[in-house]
Every structure is written in structure tokens, then in C-alpha cells.
Design an enzyme around this catalytic site. Sequence first.
Site, PDB file in Angstrom:
ATOM      1  N   SER A 559      22.819  23.595  42.988  1.00 17.40           N
ATOM      2  CA  SER A 559      22.134  22.720  44.063  1.00 17.40           C
ATOM      3  C   SER A 559      23.063  21.627  44.681  1.00 17.40           C
ATOM      4  O   SER A 559      24.216  21.943  44.957  1.00 17.40           O
ATOM      5  CB  SER A 559      20.847  22.038  43.441  1.00 17.40           C
ATOM      6  OG  SER A 559      19.969  21.537  44.507  1.00 17.40           O
ATOM      7  N   HIS A 672      14.546  28.347  44.121  1.00 13.41           N
ATOM      8  CA  HIS A 672      15.713  27.326  43.829  1.00 13.41           C
ATOM      9  C   HIS A 672      16.300  27.278  42.293  1.00 13.41           C
ATOM     10  O   HIS A 672      17.353  27.097  42.082  1.00 13.41           O
ATOM     11  CB  HIS A 672      15.341  25.996  44.307  1.00 13.41           C
ATOM     12  CG  HIS A 672      16.596  25.060  44.491  1.00 13.41           C
ATOM     13  ND1 HIS A 672      17.629  25.522  44.944  1.00 13.41           N
ATOM     14  CD2 HIS A 672      16.903  23.934  43.987  1.00 13.41           C
ATOM     15  CE1 HIS A 672      18.677  24.420  44.954  1.00 13.41           C
ATOM     16  NE2 HIS A 672      18.134  23.565  44.164  1.00 13.41           N
TER      17      HIS A 672
END
Length: 698
Positions: A559, A672
Amino acid sequence: MTSHLDLEDTDPYIHLENLSDENMAWANNFSDQTLSRFGGAGFIERQQQLDEILSAKDHLIVASKRGDYAYNFYIDGDHPRGLWRRTSFDSYIAYVSPETEPDWEILLDIDALCEEENTSWVFGGAQLLFPTYDRALISLHPGGSDTNVVREFDLPSKTFVTEDHAFIKPNSKGSMSWVDRDTVVISADFGPNSLTASGYPLSVRLWSRGQKLAQAPEFIRGEYDDVIVGAYYDHTPGYEKLVARRATDFRTDRLWDVDIDSVRQADAQPLLREFNLPGSAIVSTLRDWAIAELRYPWELDGITYSAGSLLAIPSSAALSKPTSNDITVLYQPSESSSLLSIAPVASGIVFTSLDNVVQRFWFASCTDSSWNVVELHPDIPQYSTVNIAAVDSQTSDDVWVTASGFLEPTTLFHGTVTERGLSLTRLRQAPHRFNNAGLIVAQRWATSNDGTKIPYFVVGPQKAIEGNQPTRTLLDGYGGFEVSRLPSYISTYGKMWLEKGYVYALSNIRGGGEFGPRWHQAALRENRHKAYEDHAAVATDLVQAGITTVPQLAATGGSNGGMLMGNMYTTYPERFGAIVCRVPLLDMKRFSHLLAGASWMEEYGNPDTSDWDYLKAYSPYHNVRSGPYPPILITTSTRDDRVHPGHARKFYQKLRDAGFEAYYHENTEGGHAGAADIKQTALVMALIFSYLDSVLAE
């Protein structure tokens, strides 16, 4: 080799942002090539070992108390999507060994639900109705995405409520929570002009049973450029309140106390009283108090309350105009310390702090409108990360305490906090998943470009940590959004990496929260490069200390940490033998136009303004030059609706076209997190460690 291409005005790979069948075929092709390249016996063995760890039936069972029951969400190899279940609280407390495990009542089988509805659901939690606890609002995420469906569930019958009057939130980003049996607050995609630029809800409604959602009264509405608007109902007996929140950017919140009766009145204007506190503070309500965590200094009546302080203010004062006489300072940081977490209990607040990235523990009790703060000294091993949570914050000062270290599995304690201390009873510990014989933990400090001392942890064989036997080392990092990276027992890394005699390192670079707001703010926007300089300094220190060598050193991050990896790759390639870049943010020209990216402009800047002048300096996608570069593995998820998979796709294609050694894997599910269940997690992790084994020097 191709030279650097300035994509400021044109992007030849922008088509890879489309979630089309053609691009899915592109992703599948390169993913298959990567799996083929690093497959074989070693990969299969790792996958099996990881699957065995993740599928084990003897995980530490941590539960939440609601009424007379303890609730738990359980995953193993037979139930990869999980079981939501409960047992009596008394049985759970008596559970100290496998022989004393209680009988669990299964409330919802997510795997069975997936099969029945032919949908890849990922469980997102359950909120039970207070105080009867006979209904729940179940959050379900399709494919592990950030969007969710929330559905009303009846516990006695163990079925979803399907009548016309059932509460069901349609699939979108947002939430739904109880006010009472016949009322919820809901934030969702209500149609045109109901989402922010970041794709989050723009408004909140009070929805009564039997009412059409379109007719539910809206009581707060933000603006398109806000990040998110939300609300919650505080059920604390005697202090019930509806609180609305509007995040105008990622670090600025406005908070209101809402007169719920005015919302219920037809054609009436909702009455909202705004908390008169700094918008940059993190504000929560605790009975008749407002608790504020300051991100920036606050000057009031000639007194300056420092950033990182924890303050208590009577709600009546916070809703009018507080004076310094209304402020009680519960915690004030030093140069080496910062506030980490807070947990309310019946008599006050338990909170934790960090001092040089080592935890300390405190209890702030409130009696007769005054506060008293004492330090707690629980018997916890050094270099452990401790989480403290209330068992039932409305009725007792009992707490759950979980402690985890690099080499020690998570241990669960039950205890009671008092002004005399924290007495703990050890309930049970998760099993050891890897052989930790001969391994030690140490904290080291590197020196960054500007002279700042950067702490980091190293775990591995004593000879390597002492610099007498350089070995393969995996350096992890994040450095953003005030997130603190602390010691924890990562069983998969232990089995795949530490057990083989290798070293794991974890950096505490600027941009994170290890030293509070100042540490985070030191690497915001135009100063983002400092986080990258810090991480590169840690890499250099690992080599100079004799722990590893450059060809043996790999870096990993996901991320925001994926952007960290992109910068290690483009700016400091000579310091690493390999890079693992997971669900990454890489194109800083396009990030604010993709999915939730607009919400991060407070962290990074706005690329559509003059901010691009500095953003382009640390946009990995725009800084690929002639190399040489170390090998890189890039992983992402098609269903990631937070960081767009286009970042990873475009970066990989650019590297491939330039002739660099790059590998790509895109999981079709997982959001995610990059994986939606045990099997997917085992595959991706086996791929990462097989890649590292192949490309790093011994």
C-alpha cells in the site's frame, strides 16, 4: 534499455487502468508466467506449510463479550471464509487449554452462505443490538472489497431477516448501525450526488423500520471534496447520544451532537451542536466527556497544549466554548514518547504510549468530575506489542490484554484495572509455529541524511545480529498515515524466513506514528522524501553492521509501503538485492483520480496543482530511468477498490518494456488485503518467498 519517459502530459499505459476483460487476460497471463517461473517443489512445499499454519484449528481464540455471551469469528482449513459463533461468557473465561474449550454455537457459516448465494463474501463484522443482543447487523464484502452489504440478522432463528421491513444496506462504501430495534443510522451510496470525490458517503440518514430508504431523513451532509461523512449512536445508559462526523480531509474532522428527536420530526430542521474543539484533533465521547487527541498544538487562554497530548473536556464545555479551566491533561508526550492507543472502561480510560518505540501503560480514572492518572506495570516481555480492550466498558473495569512479540506467539490475558495497578490472569497462548531456537531481538538506530536517528528492530540468529555472520535479510517498512509498526508474532514469516536462519528487520521511519504527530508530520507532502531517506539509511546500516550484504538484502512493503518500495527501487536501487512491492501506490500524477485516492491528498499533496513539482520527485512511475535495478516482484488484486490495481499494472508494464527483471502477480479477489481466504493468502506468500529464495544471494 529505454530512457526515462516523462509522463507528465501523456501516459502510454493508461489503458491498463481499465477493469476490462482484455486487461484481465493481460493480468492472468503475466501472473501465470510468474507462478511458472517460481513454481516447482520449493513453491509447493512452502504453499503446503503456509496452508497448514493458516488452516490450523488451534489458533488463539479471542472473543468479545456481549451480554451473557462471548462472540468470535473463527477461520480454519475447513472453514476458509469463517464461522461467526458464540459461547457462554463463563465458559469462555474458563477456557485455558484445548481440553477446556467450550462448545460453540454457530450463528453464521460464511462458506455455506457463499455457496448458497453464489457470491464470494468476506465477513466484515457484526454489530449486535443493545441491550437485547438478539439482532445483528452483518457486514459482508464482495470479494473482499471495501464496499459492503449490511444485512439484518436474527440470532434466535440464525437467519437473515427477509421481510419487507428488514434493514438492508445496498452494496457501496459506507456503514449502518443500530439506534434501537426499529431505527438505524446509515451512510451509503444513495444515488446521484451522494458520494465524495474519494467514493465515500456524503451524507447520513436516520432510517426507521418500514420506511423507504429514499424517504429516510438526512441529518448531516458534507461537500464533494470531503473525504467521508458518518455518524454513530452512543448507547451508554444515561448518556445516549447521536454523534455525526464530517471529515473534510484525511486529518480534519468536524463533530456534532445531534438532537435525534429533531431528526424524527417531519419537516423539522435537524438540530446539531458542533464540538468547539480543534478540527485536527481526534475526538471521541465518553459519557459526559469529550476526549481529544491533539495532532497539532492548541493554544487556549495563553496556554499551549502540545501535539500528541490527550485531553479530557466536559461535553458541555466542548459544545460551547471551552476555557483552559475546563481542560484536564491526561497525557503529554516528550521528545521520545507518544500516545499509542486509548480504551474506555467504566471508571475512565486505559491508554498506552510508546517511549523509544517501547510500550508503557496508563490508567486515567474519573471520579467526582476529576481525573487521576497512574502508570501501570503489567508483567509483559520486552519488545512486545500489547493491545488493551474493555470487556464491557459500560459495566466494569475488566479488560482483555493481548501481548505479542517477534518470537513469542500472542498471549491472552483477562484482568481488572485499578489505581493500584493492572492485575492479569493468563488465559492461554497461541501455539509456536516456528522454531525460534537461537534467535534474538534487538533494536538498532540508523542515521538519516539530515542526521535524524531512525530506530528499527532486527530479529534473527545471534551471530547475524551481532554482525559476525551476514545472512539474507528482509527489511519491512511503511512510513505513512501516522501508523506505528511494532513487534508482532508473524507465524508465516517465522516459518518461511526466520526458521531458515535469516533476519527480519522492521523500520520505524518518519511518516509513521512511533513518535507521535511530529514524526508523521515530518514526512508529509513536500517532505515525503525523508521517509525514503530514512528507510534507505536503515538498509545501509544493516550492511555496515555486518548483518547482511546488498545482494542478500530484500525490502518489502504494501500500500503506502508499496510506494516506499517503488522509491527504494527507483532512487536507491544499489542498496538492495531484491524488492517485493505489494498492492502499491505508484503513479502520483493519477492517484487522486483513482478510487479512494482523493482522500490521501492531505498526506501527499494535490498533483493537479503546483504540488506536482515535488510529487513527481517521488512518484515511482515517473522516475524509472536506465537502471540498473534489482529484481522486483509486484503483487496486487483486481478487487482492490482502495488502491487501484492500475498502479501495479502500469509500473510493471513500463519495467517490462524497458527490459528490467520484473515479475507480476494479480489475485482476482482479496480487495486491498490482496487475498480473500486462506488458500489465496498461502499462494501469494509462497510466491513471495519462492521469489526471494530464487533471486537473493545465499
